[in-house]
Design an enzyme around this catalytic site. Structure first.
Site, PDB file in Angstrom:
ATOM      1  N   ALA A  22       0.824  -1.211   0.000  1.00 50.00           N
ATOM      2  CA  ALA A  22       0.000   0.000   0.000  1.00 50.00           C
ATOM      3  C   ALA A  22       0.853   1.253   0.000  1.00 50.00           C
ATOM      4  O   ALA A  22       0.523   2.242  -0.674  1.00 50.00           O
ATOM      5  CB  ALA A  22      -0.930  -0.020   1.214  1.00 50.00           C
ATOM      6  N   SER A 125       2.261  -5.124  15.456  1.00 57.30           N
ATOM      7  CA  SER A 125       2.608  -5.917  16.642  1.00 57.30           C
ATOM      8  C   SER A 125       1.485  -6.893  16.933  1.00 57.30           C
ATOM      9  O   SER A 125       0.340  -6.478  17.150  1.00 57.30           O
ATOM     10  CB  SER A 125       2.815  -5.000  17.853  1.00 57.30           C
ATOM     11  OG  SER A 125       2.882  -5.747  19.049  1.00 57.30           O
ATOM     12  N   ASP A 127       0.962  -8.437  19.558  1.00 54.75           N
ATOM     13  CA  ASP A 127       0.529  -8.312  20.952  1.00 54.75           C
ATOM     14  C   ASP A 127      -0.520  -7.215  21.147  1.00 54.75           C
ATOM     15  O   ASP A 127      -1.120  -7.119  22.215  1.00 54.75           O
ATOM     16  CB  ASP A 127       1.724  -8.010  21.862  1.00 54.75           C
ATOM     17  CG  ASP A 127       2.677  -9.175  21.980  1.00 54.75           C
ATOM     18  OD1 ASP A 127       2.241 -10.321  21.760  1.00 54.75           O
ATOM     19  OD2 ASP A 127       3.861  -8.947  22.277  1.00 54.75           O
ATOM     20  N   ALA A 186     -11.658 -21.324  27.355  1.00 57.20           N
ATOM     21  CA  ALA A 186     -10.633 -21.838  28.274  1.00 57.20           C
ATOM     22  C   ALA A 186     -11.109 -21.743  29.722  1.00 57.20           C
ATOM     23  O   ALA A 186     -11.888 -20.856  30.076  1.00 57.20           O
ATOM     24  CB  ALA A 186      -9.336 -21.042  28.102  1.00 57.20           C
TER      25      ALA A 186
END
Length: 321
Positions: A22, A125, A127, A186
């Site tokens: 891009a 990232s 995270d 979980a």
């Protein structure tokens, strides 16, 4: 502005290639040349640049990693390394730079900004730990990789009545672990932001067994305390009904084809980065605020810490019952 550079730095993230694409095509549409910087800030210091045309970024939307490669550079942390990087940029006629990466990469961008270099940052990232943006490049793909792995682990956990401890990435942020814990059901999620003790973990495992569950999944961010190994050792020693197995997903979370969402958001980030440069907005990072792309001063991004929403943490706890 005649020539801009683009680099990827720090940990790679799925979607970096669509962002590079891009940047290149958006710049060319403005009659601005693009130089690809190989190997991050290390390549900036060495002058490892090459011209990039529209065809050079063809066929990369679906590729993981980064075609420009990435590296961590200790030399760039020094004033001497920064001066050499700026000298190389000047020699190549590079008028501005787009930096795609995480917290460390944006800190590096800030050092250039402080010395008068026009820079626009793009958050990459898995995270999702960068202040000033709701989402980063790579998060969606990484999360889907984790979910797919846990879904498969659950099958074998049920077959053998086992407690599986699944470690995700996240040294400082529990975002991936919490999100994965919620959408995979979980029994417990452990993250750096919320310390617990082994007794609490054991209690959850014991209660799951007593309720008649055929398995127990505990998602642990790599920076959590206690860590994966300690938890597994202690639970096995307590003989809580389940035998314990550990799965560390590791760098599988960084790889793979970027999802449709990551391809789109990365393309938007890259296009907007060029738009900001053409408007004379530099020293900023492109941040996603709701549905809109907005400029956020890199000085703000690098001076603040993005916190995990308590709502998600509480939701993960409640839904695990």
């Amino acid at each position: 502005m005649k020539t801009i550079g683009v680099l990827t730095s720090g940990g790679d993230a799925p979607g970096m290639n669509p962002c590079i694409r891009a940047v290149v095509r958006s710049a060319l549409a403005q009659n601005v040349n693009v130089l690809g910087v190989e190997d991050g800030y290390e390549g900036l210091i060495r002058g490892n640049f090459h011209s990039m045309g529209a065809r050079d970024v063809g066929g990369i939307l679906q590729r993981g990693g980064t075609i420009l490669r990435t590296a961590r550079s200790e030399e760039f942390r020094t004033p001497r390394g920064q001066r050499e990087a700026i000298r190389q940029m000047n020699n190549a006629g590079m008028d501005a730079l787009v930096v795609i990466g995480g917290d460390g990469s944006l800190n590096g961008a800030m050092r250039l900004v402080e010395q008068g270099v026009p820079v626009v940052g793009v958050p990459g990232s898995i995270d999702n730990d960068i202040y000033g943006t709701d989402m980063c490049i790579g998060v969606d793909t990484a999360l889907n990789t984790i979910v797919d792995a846990i879904d498969k682990i659950r099958d074998t956990a049920s077959s053998h009545s086992r407690a599986f401890i699944v470690e995700t990435m996240g040294r400082m942020s529990g975002y991936l672990a919490v999100q994965a814990g919620i959408v995979t059901g979980a029994e417990m999620v452990l993250i750096p932001e919320v310390p617990v003790n082994v007794e609490e973990v054991a209690k959850n495992v014991d209660e799951a067994y007593r309720r008649g569950k055929t398995h127990c999944i505990i998602v642990v961010a790599e920076g959590a305390d206690p860590g994966t190994t300690e938890i597994a050792k202690e639970i096995d020693a307590m003989d809580l009904g389940f035998t314990t197995r550990v799965t560390i997903l590791g760098h599988i979370q960084r790889g793979g084809k970027p999802s449709a969402f990551d391809r789109l958001i990365a393309s938007r980030f890259g296009h907007k980065a060029v738009e900001f440069l053409m408007q004379g907005q530099t020293g900023v990072m492109v941040g996603l605020n709701g549905r809109e792309m907005e400029p956020v001063p890199i000085s703000v991004v690098t001076s603040k810490v993005k916190t995990l929403s308590p709502e998600y943490v509480e939701m993960a706890r409640i839904l695990a019952r």
